[in-house]
Design a protein around this motif. Structure first.
Motif, mmCIF file in Angstrom:
data_model
loop_
_atom_site.group_PDB
_atom_site.id
_atom_site.type_symbol
_atom_site.label_atom_id
_atom_site.label_comp_id
_atom_site.label_asym_id
_atom_site.label_seq_id
_atom_site.Cartn_x
_atom_site.Cartn_y
_atom_site.Cartn_z
ATOM 1 N N PHE A 194 71.124 57.485 -11.865
ATOM 2 C CA PHE A 194 71.675 56.087 -12.591
ATOM 3 C C PHE A 194 72.227 55.665 -13.123
ATOM 4 O O PHE A 194 73.484 56.463 -12.766
ATOM 5 C CB PHE A 194 70.357 56.324 -13.302
ATOM 6 C CG PHE A 194 69.039 56.839 -13.686
ATOM 7 C CD1 PHE A 194 67.603 55.152 -13.348
ATOM 8 C CD2 PHE A 194 68.813 57.904 -13.388
ATOM 9 C CE1 PHE A 194 66.478 56.006 -12.519
ATOM 10 C CE2 PHE A 194 67.020 58.242 -13.233
ATOM 11 C CZ PHE A 194 66.537 57.117 -13.006
ATOM 12 N N GLN A 222 78.475 61.941 -14.977
ATOM 13 C CA GLN A 222 77.752 61.706 -14.205
ATOM 14 C C GLN A 222 77.613 62.831 -13.393
ATOM 15 O O GLN A 222 75.948 62.604 -12.179
ATOM 16 C CB GLN A 222 78.157 60.565 -13.378
ATOM 17 C CG GLN A 222 77.711 60.207 -12.116
ATOM 18 C CD GLN A 222 76.388 58.835 -12.980
ATOM 19 O OE1 GLN A 222 75.443 59.038 -12.726
ATOM 20 N NE2 GLN A 222 76.873 57.390 -13.025
ATOM 21 N N GLY A 275 73.903 63.929 -14.394
ATOM 22 C CA GLY A 275 72.715 63.297 -12.993
ATOM 23 C C GLY A 275 72.625 63.981 -11.963
ATOM 24 O O GLY A 275 71.665 63.820 -10.992
ATOM 25 N N LYS A 321 63.935 50.697 -7.236
ATOM 26 C CA LYS A 321 63.323 51.786 -8.152
ATOM 27 C C LYS A 321 61.482 51.352 -7.210
ATOM 28 O O LYS A 321 60.726 52.763 -7.363
ATOM 29 C CB LYS A 321 62.892 50.877 -9.766
ATOM 30 C CG LYS A 321 64.363 51.519 -10.392
ATOM 31 C CD LYS A 321 63.368 51.009 -12.039
ATOM 32 C CE LYS A 321 64.835 52.102 -12.677
ATOM 33 N NZ LYS A 321 65.151 51.105 -13.737
ATOM 34 N N ASN A 329 73.569 54.319 -15.901
ATOM 35 C CA ASN A 329 75.062 54.422 -17.075
ATOM 36 C C ASN A 329 74.026 55.984 -17.321
ATOM 37 O O ASN A 329 73.518 56.688 -18.021
ATOM 38 C CB ASN A 329 73.743 53.745 -18.316
ATOM 39 C CG ASN A 329 74.492 53.873 -19.492
ATOM 40 O OD1 ASN A 329 75.248 54.749 -19.711
ATOM 41 N ND2 ASN A 329 74.274 52.668 -20.283
ATOM 42 N N SER A 379 72.877 57.041 -21.057
ATOM 43 C CA SER A 379 71.878 56.643 -21.528
ATOM 44 C C SER A 379 70.970 57.840 -20.657
ATOM 45 O O SER A 379 69.392 57.736 -21.157
ATOM 46 C CB SER A 379 71.238 55.363 -21.800
ATOM 47 O OG SER A 379 71.214 55.171 -20.587
ATOM 48 N N SER A 380 71.292 58.063 -19.662
ATOM 49 C CA SER A 380 70.374 59.112 -18.635
ATOM 50 C C SER A 380 70.192 60.105 -19.166
ATOM 51 O O SER A 380 69.413 60.928 -18.240
ATOM 52 C CB SER A 380 70.484 58.414 -17.228
ATOM 53 O OG SER A 380 71.924 58.788 -16.899
#
Lengths: 336, 364
Positions: free
Chosen positions: A100, A163, A166, A61, A102, A105-106
């Motif tokens: 990310f 995923q 994402g 990060k 998870n 939650s992302s």
């Protein structure tokens, strides 16, 4: 490697204050990332391995300046990111995206997949209307989903599919660098394999560079070209992936390597069992952070002095007093 | 007591869950046998029913919404499903123990380790016996004495699971322990009652690799010291290879293959087991060579007909969607539920028993 690195991290530090007492004064610091330097070259996958608390996620990060570094420099394509104002930084971030851990939650549960994937393009003002939709459609097909999926909400998808969403979102701005923070650790084995293959394909096809964070050595071995092992905020060993698995030099790498359960009942190698647990050492402790758990012979220097990360062979960096430079194989264990 | 009889025998267990979206057929004919001294790894992906299978032994499946529609669960020859709640309490307390995945949520944060362990040990000793209502009671240990003894047992157990300075640490609260240490405390609690059967549901999944190695080593030692029979639920095939002597692979509510650990890992027969093993990145894999299993796990609300794996199976036959395959013996200690190995299955299965392994041998 003589090529120009895509990302260069120089003596990066990220400390978190521990507050307590009256008026919540700062009474100490957690050195989550402490004096870390490494480079990532275009087209490679660098793995960041470590146990919980090793600082690997913080490092990921901080590299994107999602967390402000306490000190050090981050060079992306030769340009220092640390001093950049927010609007300049946002422009650079188009080239560096994150996936990310998870997938539950992302993703925003109130947005349709179409909006989720389009959002970065809208924010960066890349396109709108028809071309935007075409691009989103292309992305969603590229990650192995269907056009029909665009009109659904995240909760209608399985972990692996989420995923993929994402990843599609991270790819929207055609980044050069992807920071992948444990992208498969929430997934089942058969789905994990699908996602890993997708990542390998994407890397080849789009010439992506990965900073791949994981605690799973098997996954790291499969995806990465080079591996950096972290322990309590420091890189203890950095080497090409075969070296890390065949000839690790740092006692921590050796122990972690042997603790990794192979799916083979005959592979009962000698287990180097680490005593104790990852425990934050007292900031005043001058020695090696791994010394309290180190199974190798402890010499006085381990307690007195923090070992620097040194190049012991071309491309092989180790931070251990027991490993002399130029030494091959054998390892630090039993020496000294 | 017959020592050669299996400790646990689950026969054709069928479990439904009644949900708002319909009836989820979670278990569809589970067969599982645990012999005394077995360390059986129950393997499968999310939602395949491994936890529900395990919870059927201490009868801890929430009913409703669950409903056991058929089958039998025998523990040491006794039918668990036919027992009264009081008898079940007794059986759970004295003979079974459970360890769960997340050690943090399984310790009460407001009590010290001592209070929790002493309570657990006392409850394992059972409800006060009838003797305590007779004049003999004066000869029995007083409650205070009992607690003192239980405390000694607790300290001893903590020492045996590798907690340093147990006399001091027993006064700690759970938050003062790390994840690995909490799991050790739970293991100490579980084995303190000297159970016959230990059910461990993903005991190392929440832990780091180096801590996992410590816990697995402890586990192996305790299994021998306490002569435990273990049902180890995990999705990590590496953990199974290191710890277990037998393996049962579950897929979508059924055991599809079972056998001893060597034959399952070296000579997997079911296409799902083969796929699962091939999906793991090992040292032989080069970049881009990993094979996943196409598709995803079916929903128990609308499962595929016949063999539930057939839509994802690379070797599916015409008969596969019609009826679930029977469990076929593949060797002395190896059974598989797959039509590929049926010499004369229902119409359409053309494979010979001799040909089938060769056919799969090419693929693996």
């Amino acid at each position: 490697m003589s090529r120009q690195p895509l990302l260069e991290v120089h003596r990066l530090r990220k400390y978190y204050p521990i507050r307590g007492g009256l008026f919540r004064r700062t009474i100490g610091q957690i050195r989550a990332v402490d004096d870390v330097s490494f480079a990532v070259y275009p087209g490679e996958a660098l793995g960041l391995v470590g146990e919980s608390g090793s600082g690997k996620t913080t490092l990921g990060k901080t590299v994107l300046r999602l967390q402000e570094p306490t000190g050090g420099r981050i060079l992306f394509q030769g340009e220092d990111l640390t001093g950049l104002p927010a609007d300049e930084l946002q422009r650079r971030r188009a080239h560096m995206q994150m996936v990310f851990q998870n997938p539950y939650s992302s993703l925003n549960p109130r947005m349709k997949v179409k909006e989720i994937v389009a959002e970065p393009l809208v924010i960066h003002g890349r396109s709108k209307g028809r071309p935007l939709f075409e691009r989103v459609r292309e992305l969603i097909r590229r990650v192995g989903l269907d056009e029909a999926h665009l009109y659904r909400y995240p909760h209608e998808f399985s972990g692996g599919q989420r995923q993929r969403i994402g990843i599609a979102r991270a790819l929207a701005l055609e980044p050069r660098l992807l920071v992948l923070d444990e992208p498969t650790s929430a997934l089942d084995v058969s789905v994990q394999a699908q996602i890993l293959n997708l990542l390998v394909d994407l890397q080849e096809e789009l010439g992506l560079t990965y900073l791949f964070i994981s605690h799973d050595l098997g996954v790291i071995r499969y995806i990465c070209d080079r591996v950096a092992l972290m322990y309590l905020g420091r890189i203890v060993e950095l080497a090409p992936v075969e070296t890390i698995f065949e000839r690790p030099l740092h006692p921590y790498t050796q122990a972690l390597r042997s603790a990794m359960p192979e799916p083979d009942p005959d592979a009962q190698e000698e287990e180097i069992l680490l005593e104790g647990e990852v425990d934050v050492v007292d900031p005043g402790f001058p020695g090696c952070r791994f010394a309290p758990r180190c199974p190798a012979a402890q010499i006085d220097r381990c307690q007195a002095e923090e070992p620097p990360l040194q190049e012991v062979a071309p491309g092989h960096w180790v931070a251990c007093h027991l490993v002399e430079s130029g030494e091959e194989g054998g390892g630090g264990r039993g020496k000294g | 007591m017959d020592r050669s009889a299996p400790l646990v025998a689950i026969r054709d267990l069928r479990l439904n869950f009644h949900t708002f979206e319909g009836v989820a057929r979670t278990l569809v004919g589970v067969d599982l046998t645990l012999r005394r001294g077995d360390v059986l790894g129950l393997v499968g992906e999310t939602g395949c029913g491994k936890t529900m299978t395990a919870l059927s032994i201490p009868r801890l499946i929430p009913c409703p919404p669950g409903e056991i529609v058929a089958g039998q669960v025998l523990f040491d020859g006794q039918d668990v499903l036919a027992k009264s709640e009081a008898e079940m309490q007794e059986l759970r307390a004295r003979r079974m123990a459970l360890i769960f995945q997340d050690p943090t949520t399984n310790l009460n944060p407001v009590f010290t380790i001592e209070e929790q362990m002493v309570d657990a040990i006392l409850s394992k000793q059972g409800i006060r016996s009838l003797w305590s209502y007779t004049p003999v009671a004066r000869l029995l240990p007083t409650p205070r004495e009992q607690r003192r003894q239980a405390r000694q047992v607790a300290v001893e157990m903590l020492r045996r699971v590798g907690i340093p300075q147990p006399e001091r640490r027993i006064h700690s609260y759970p938050h003062e322990f790390s994840g690995g240490m909490k799991q050790r405390v739970l293991i100490a609690m579980a084995v303190a009652g000297r159970p016959d059967l230990l059910i461990a549901d993903e005991p190392t999944t929440a832990l780091d690799v180096s801590i996992q190695a410590q816990i697995l080593r402890l586990f192996k030692r305790l299994v021998q010291e306490f002569h435990l029979t273990v049902l180890l639920i995990t999705h990590n095939l590496g953990v199974v290879a290191r710890t277990c002597n037998r393996v049962a692979v579950m897929y979508a509510g059924r055991v599809v293959e079972e056998g001893d650990v060597r034959s399952i890992f070296k000579n997997p027969q079911h296409p799902y087991t083969q796929g699962l093993l091939r999906a793991l990145p090992t040292r032989e894999h080069r970049k881009g060579e990993l094979e996943g299993i196409p598709g995803s796990i079916p929903s128990p609300l609308a499962p595929p007909s016949g063999c539930r794996f057939h839509p994802r199976c690379p070797h599916a036959l015409a008969v596969c969607p019609e009826e679930p395959p029977p469990m076929l013996p593949m060797g002395p200690n190896h059974r598989v539920a797959c039509y590929l190995y049926a010499d004369h299955g229902p119409a359409g299965a053309g494979e010979d028993l001799d040909d089938a392994p060769a056919l799969l041998g090419d693929a693996s």
